[in-house]
Design a protein around this motif. Structure first.
Motif, PDB file in Angstrom:
ATOM      1  N   VAL A  18     120.962 -24.236  43.092  1.00  0.00           N
ATOM      2  CA  VAL A  18     121.174 -25.612  42.619  1.00  0.00           C
ATOM      3  C   VAL A  18     122.563 -25.767  42.003  1.00  0.00           C
ATOM      4  O   VAL A  18     123.319 -26.695  42.345  1.00  0.00           O
ATOM      5  N   THR A  36     125.693 -27.904  43.731  1.00  0.00           N
ATOM      6  CA  THR A  36     126.085 -29.153  43.061  1.00  0.00           C
ATOM      7  C   THR A  36     127.517 -29.093  42.536  1.00  0.00           C
ATOM      8  O   THR A  36     128.213 -30.111  42.504  1.00  0.00           O
ATOM      9  N   THR A  37     127.963 -27.908  42.132  1.00  0.00           N
ATOM     10  CA  THR A  37     129.319 -27.790  41.585  1.00  0.00           C
ATOM     11  C   THR A  37     130.336 -27.302  42.618  1.00  0.00           C
ATOM     12  O   THR A  37     131.540 -27.409  42.385  1.00  0.00           O
ATOM     13  N   ARG A  38     129.834 -26.745  43.747  1.00  0.00           N
ATOM     14  CA  ARG A  38     130.687 -26.103  44.756  1.00  0.00           C
ATOM     15  C   ARG A  38     131.512 -24.968  44.123  1.00  0.00           C
ATOM     16  O   ARG A  38     132.644 -24.704  44.526  1.00  0.00           O
TER      17      ARG A  38
END
Length: 394
Positions: free
Chosen positions: A59, A63-65
């Motif tokens: 996750v 979401t943050t890469r």
């Protein structure tokens, strides 16, 4: 997103999960059993932790890469082993796990608490960690004394492989443990056949019980150790590799997944410190913007390994406990040496660090509260006294 996937990241992610799991699952099992977990509850905790940190890594990384690696708190598990069983058994330990998880969430969302943890003098935090770890680090020597034919192959495998490839030292010791179990330890008839029933993943819910003794003996030291030796260094590793995420949301996320795993026996999920460098470094991919896939793959691999935790626990249970403790101790040697060196590095704080280390390492509990808390308190008082004396001399 899929265009960022690479074979290089796939390999590094699988390697990260294998090293992270194989090098420290023995510490987690021993820690959970030390605070009263049955074999089934310890296997449940291992499964819950693996799945929680796998999903958390997937996750956060997607979401943050960013290559956000997640791990269980290995120093926290060592703390559990040193704390031992407290009144109320494993349910009170689970209650402490939940309190610790909530504190991690608060530390992420409420900056003053995060700053307060970061302001704990590093020599004292490291001295407490060294005091917690030293008991388990004696286990390899005790294993040799117990039976040289069993203990020596494990230690020699760790030394021989570690001399050439430090990363593989503990997996080599684990492989030697498996060979000793297969060819040296007498296994009762039908014991191996019973392993088949452990292949299916099982989790066991434990109703938490909250006590003051568990709060002070387990929850607070576990929170401090997890933040000081895992979460904060985890952010540092990312920054070294030129990633600059906001720490607060990451801390809160690990605390949330710790809350979800705690009722099933998981003690703490946190940012990875050691294996984080594997996913965030150049070996994961030449392009820093594509390395997050290594952490995603590692998360998937952790989930798969977690589903096999029951079989792993059952297999380990066939051996004398001192042998798996020896593997756990070898896994913590580097952490012990690093924390001990950091604790006694500065002359002006050396006495306070020594007091913290000695009180913690004694393993003695007062008023039902473990030595880790008293060690940190005693060292802190000594440091305050030294500062007061210095001020009066001016």
């Amino acid at each position: 997103m899929l265009k960022d996937f690479s074979v290089q990241s796939l390999f590094m992610g699988c390697l990260t999960a294998f090293v992270g799991f194989a090098s420290s699952f023995a510490v987690v099992l021993h820690g959970l059993q030390a605070v009263g977990a049955t074999d089934a509850q310890a296997a449940s905790g291992l499964t819950a932790l693996s799945i929680a940190m796998g999903i958390c890594a997937i996750v956060l990384s997607l979401t943050t890469r960013l290559p956000i690696s997640i791990a269980w708190s290995t120093p926290g598990a060592a703390l559990l082993a040193s704390a031992g069983m407290i009144e109320g058994g494993f349910p009170t330990a689970v209650g402490a796990f939940l309190v610790c998880a909530v504190l991690i969430v608060i530390a992420g969302l409420f900056r003053p608490l995060g700053r307060a943890v970061a302001s704990i003098p590093a020599p004292l935090a490291n001295a407490m960690l060294a005091g917690v770890l030293i008991g388990l680090c004696f286990a390899p020597v005790k294993a040799i004394a117990f039976n040289p034919l069993f203990g020596l192959p494990i230690v020699l495998a760790w030394i021989a492989v570690g001399a050439f490839r430090r990363l593989w030292a503990v997996p080599a010791a684990l492989a030697a443990f498996a060979l000793v179990l297969a060819f040296g330890v007498h296994v009762p008839d039908g014991a191996l056949a019973s392993l088949e029933g452990s292949l299916l993943p099982r989790v066991e819910f434990v109703m938490p019980v909250f006590t003051v003794a568990a709060l002070v003996s387990i929850a607070l030291p576990l929170f401090i150790v997890t933040m000081a030796s895992q979460n904060i260094p985890g952010i540092a590793v990312l920054k070294v590799n030129h990633y600059n995420p906001k720490p607060g949301p990451l801390f809160a996320a690990t605390g949330l997944f710790s809350i979800l795993s705690a009722p099933f026996g998981g003690h703490a999920v946190n940012l990875a410190a050691i294996t984080a460098a594997m996913c965030a470094g150049q070996d994961a991919h030449a392009d820093p913007s594509r390395r997050y896939w290594a952490a995603v793959v590692a998360g998937i691999a952790y989930i798969v390994l977690g589903l096999l935790a029951g079989a792993v626990t059952a297999f380990v249970g066939l051996a004398p406990p001192i042998l798996i403790e020896a593997v756990a101790g070898l896994a913590l040697v580097a952490a012990f040496s690093g924390s001990a060196m950091a604790a006694f590095q500065h002359a002006e704080t050396r006495e306070a660090a020594a007091i913290t280390f000695l009180v913690t390492a004694s393993g003695v509990s007062f008023a039902g509260i473990s030595g880790a808390f008293w060690g940190l308190l005693a060292g802190g008082l000594m440091m305050l006294l030294q500062k007061f004396v210095q001020m009066t001399k001016r």
